[in-house]
Design a protein around this motif. Structure first.
Motif, PDB file in Angstrom:
ATOM      1  N   SER A  42     167.891  43.464  84.442  1.00 41.78           N
ATOM      2  CA  SER A  42     166.802  42.923  83.993  1.00 41.78           C
ATOM      3  C   SER A  42     165.922  42.492  85.208  1.00 41.78           C
ATOM      4  O   SER A  42     164.584  42.427  85.039  1.00 41.78           O
ATOM      5  CB  SER A  42     167.206  41.956  82.874  1.00 41.78           C
ATOM      6  OG  SER A  42     167.445  40.805  83.439  1.00 41.78           O
ATOM      7  N   PHE A  74     165.877  39.586  85.616  1.00 38.54           N
ATOM      8  CA  PHE A  74     165.232  38.081  85.397  1.00 38.54           C
ATOM      9  C   PHE A  74     166.518  37.259  85.337  1.00 38.54           C
ATOM     10  O   PHE A  74     167.516  37.295  84.533  1.00 38.54           O
ATOM     11  CB  PHE A  74     164.763  38.204  83.966  1.00 38.54           C
ATOM     12  CG  PHE A  74     164.359  37.038  83.342  1.00 38.54           C
ATOM     13  CD1 PHE A  74     162.781  36.753  83.946  1.00 38.54           C
ATOM     14  CD2 PHE A  74     165.042  36.152  82.519  1.00 38.54           C
ATOM     15  CE1 PHE A  74     162.030  35.773  83.243  1.00 38.54           C
ATOM     16  CE2 PHE A  74     164.357  35.360  81.942  1.00 38.54           C
ATOM     17  CZ  PHE A  74     162.773  34.858  82.493  1.00 38.54           C
ATOM     18  N   VAL A 105     168.558  33.543  85.026  1.00 34.47           N
ATOM     19  CA  VAL A 105     168.339  32.165  84.136  1.00 34.47           C
ATOM     20  C   VAL A 105     169.496  31.428  84.560  1.00 34.47           C
ATOM     21  O   VAL A 105     170.559  31.810  85.053  1.00 34.47           O
ATOM     22  CB  VAL A 105     168.536  32.733  82.745  1.00 34.47           C
ATOM     23  CG1 VAL A 105     168.442  31.479  81.868  1.00 34.47           C
ATOM     24  CG2 VAL A 105     167.474  33.686  82.211  1.00 34.47           C
ATOM     25  N   ASN A 153     173.261  33.672  83.607  1.00 36.21           N
ATOM     26  CA  ASN A 153     173.268  34.833  82.898  1.00 36.21           C
ATOM     27  C   ASN A 153     173.947  36.000  83.627  1.00 36.21           C
ATOM     28  O   ASN A 153     174.058  35.850  84.863  1.00 36.21           O
ATOM     29  CB  ASN A 153     171.951  35.545  82.437  1.00 36.21           C
ATOM     30  CG  ASN A 153     170.858  35.853  83.504  1.00 36.21           C
ATOM     31  OD1 ASN A 153     170.849  35.179  84.693  1.00 36.21           O
ATOM     32  ND2 ASN A 153     170.017  36.762  83.486  1.00 36.21           N
ATOM     33  N   GLU A 174     174.914  39.904  83.375  1.00 35.41           N
ATOM     34  CA  GLU A 174     174.882  40.928  82.637  1.00 35.41           C
ATOM     35  C   GLU A 174     175.765  42.233  82.797  1.00 35.41           C
ATOM     36  O   GLU A 174     176.792  41.934  83.624  1.00 35.41           O
ATOM     37  CB  GLU A 174     173.332  41.676  83.441  1.00 35.41           C
ATOM     38  CG  GLU A 174     172.264  40.791  82.971  1.00 35.41           C
ATOM     39  CD  GLU A 174     170.946  41.364  83.158  1.00 35.41           C
ATOM     40  OE1 GLU A 174     170.843  42.172  84.059  1.00 35.41           O
ATOM     41  OE2 GLU A 174     169.932  40.557  82.864  1.00 35.41           O
ATOM     42  N   THR A 180     176.055  41.540  77.745  1.00 34.37           N
ATOM     43  CA  THR A 180     175.470  40.211  78.617  1.00 34.37           C
ATOM     44  C   THR A 180     175.605  38.889  78.056  1.00 34.37           C
ATOM     45  O   THR A 180     175.308  38.764  76.614  1.00 34.37           O
ATOM     46  CB  THR A 180     173.986  40.951  78.524  1.00 34.37           C
ATOM     47  OG1 THR A 180     174.009  41.971  79.552  1.00 34.37           O
ATOM     48  CG2 THR A 180     173.240  39.679  79.352  1.00 34.37           C
ATOM     49  N   CYS A 236     173.846  35.054  78.286  1.00 33.08           N
ATOM     50  CA  CYS A 236     172.955  34.135  78.540  1.00 33.08           C
ATOM     51  C   CYS A 236     173.549  33.236  79.392  1.00 33.08           C
ATOM     52  O   CYS A 236     174.614  32.735  79.120  1.00 33.08           O
ATOM     53  CB  CYS A 236     172.233  33.804  77.288  1.00 33.08           C
ATOM     54  SG  CYS A 236     171.110  35.037  76.604  1.00 33.08           S
ATOM     55  N   ALA A 237     172.514  32.335  80.075  1.00 28.63           N
ATOM     56  CA  ALA A 237     172.996  31.416  80.787  1.00 28.63           C
ATOM     57  C   ALA A 237     173.262  30.139  79.935  1.00 28.63           C
ATOM     58  O   ALA A 237     174.288  29.473  80.230  1.00 28.63           O
ATOM     59  CB  ALA A 237     171.719  30.949  81.715  1.00 28.63           C
ATOM     60  N   GLU A 238     172.752  29.938  78.836  1.00 30.36           N
ATOM     61  CA  GLU A 238     173.048  28.629  77.818  1.00 30.36           C
ATOM     62  C   GLU A 238     174.341  28.999  77.264  1.00 30.36           C
ATOM     63  O   GLU A 238     175.067  27.837  77.239  1.00 30.36           O
ATOM     64  CB  GLU A 238     171.886  28.896  76.962  1.00 30.36           C
ATOM     65  CG  GLU A 238     170.699  28.371  77.304  1.00 30.36           C
ATOM     66  CD  GLU A 238     169.747  29.858  77.577  1.00 30.36           C
ATOM     67  OE1 GLU A 238     170.201  30.986  78.280  1.00 30.36           O
ATOM     68  OE2 GLU A 238     168.661  30.021  77.105  1.00 30.36           O
ATOM     69  N   THR A 286     161.249  29.316  79.932  1.00 29.55           N
ATOM     70  CA  THR A 286     162.210  30.235  79.461  1.00 29.55           C
ATOM     71  C   THR A 286     162.834  29.555  78.280  1.00 29.55           C
ATOM     72  O   THR A 286     163.620  28.661  78.253  1.00 29.55           O
ATOM     73  CB  THR A 286     163.244  30.620  80.522  1.00 29.55           C
ATOM     74  OG1 THR A 286     162.793  31.475  81.401  1.00 29.55           O
ATOM     75  CG2 THR A 286     164.240  31.594  79.835  1.00 29.55           C
ATOM     76  N   SER A 287     162.529  30.063  76.899  1.00 23.80           N
ATOM     77  CA  SER A 287     163.111  29.504  75.922  1.00 23.80           C
ATOM     78  C   SER A 287     164.334  30.231  75.327  1.00 23.80           C
ATOM     79  O   SER A 287     164.475  31.307  75.335  1.00 23.80           O
ATOM     80  CB  SER A 287     162.232  29.653  74.888  1.00 23.80           C
ATOM     81  OG  SER A 287     162.472  28.893  73.633  1.00 23.80           O
ATOM     82  N   PRO A 288     165.456  29.229  74.990  1.00 21.00           N
ATOM     83  CA  PRO A 288     166.628  30.023  74.493  1.00 21.00           C
ATOM     84  C   PRO A 288     166.719  31.217  73.573  1.00 21.00           C
ATOM     85  O   PRO A 288     165.732  30.769  72.440  1.00 21.00           O
ATOM     86  CB  PRO A 288     167.611  28.934  74.071  1.00 21.00           C
ATOM     87  CG  PRO A 288     166.840  27.857  74.660  1.00 21.00           C
ATOM     88  CD  PRO A 288     165.368  28.069  74.574  1.00 21.00           C
ATOM     89  N   CYS A 289     167.266  32.330  73.698  1.00 20.99           N
ATOM     90  CA  CYS A 289     167.430  33.129  72.611  1.00 20.99           C
ATOM     91  C   CYS A 289     167.942  32.742  71.105  1.00 20.99           C
ATOM     92  O   CYS A 289     168.640  31.588  71.342  1.00 20.99           O
ATOM     93  CB  CYS A 289     167.642  34.368  73.179  1.00 20.99           C
ATOM     94  SG  CYS A 289     169.970  34.458  73.041  1.00 20.99           S
TER      95      CYS A 289
END
Ligand code: THU
Length: 139
Positions: free
Chosen positions: A25, A27, A29, A45, A47, A54, A56-58, A90-93
């Motif tokens: 990506s 991108f 995070v 994150n 990937e 993948t 995510c960072a959170e 950047t808002s969490p998925c």
């Protein structure tokens, strides 16, 4: 949540962003998760060539913390952007919100979206993820 700890969370999220593995990506995070006892766990994150594995960072931050025995959290800071620099907020998925919901009190857990230490926004999990399904729904 005082300004000092918010600043520290944002610094640590930006540092973690530098370790993102995001060749597909482009991108990156970073996240920094604060426990009730004041410890901070970082995440980035990660990937994968097969795309769906993948993480995510959170979730990386949550899984690191839970794997170390942590179960009680106060807040998470999140930064993201291309070229290693936070740009917009950047808002969490949705999947990460569900993981937060598993371990946090929606009424009090704070999600800090940041660009840098002087540009950030703070939300309660209950506002980002209303009418959610959680552990107590299973009785
Ligand atoms: N991503 C995160 O790590 N956290 C978010 O809050 C949004 C999305 C990652 C997943 C993927 O590696 C990249 O950003 C683009 O979606």
């Amino acid at each position: 949540m005082d300004g000092l700890i918010v600043g520290e969370l944002i610094r640590q999220a930006i540092e973690a962003m530098g370790r993102a593995y995001a060749p597909y990506s482009g991108f990156q995070v970073g996240a920094a998760l604060l426990t009730e006892e004041g410890k901070i766990y970082q995440g980035c994150n990660i990937e994968n060539a097969a795309y769906t594995p993948t993480n995510c960072a959170e979730r990386t931050a949550f899984f690191q913390a839970v794997a170390m025995g942590e179960r009680r959290f106060l807040a998470i800071a999140v930064v993201g952007g291309k070229d290693g620099k936070p740009t917009g907020y950047t808002s969490p998925c949705g999947v990460c919100r569900q993981v937060m919901r598993e371990f946090c009190d929606s009424e009090t857990f704070q999600v800090i979206l940041a660009i840098d230490e002087s540009h950030w926004q703070k939300y309660l999990l209950k506002d980002l993820f209303p009418m959610s399904f959680g552990p107590e729904n299973l009785g």
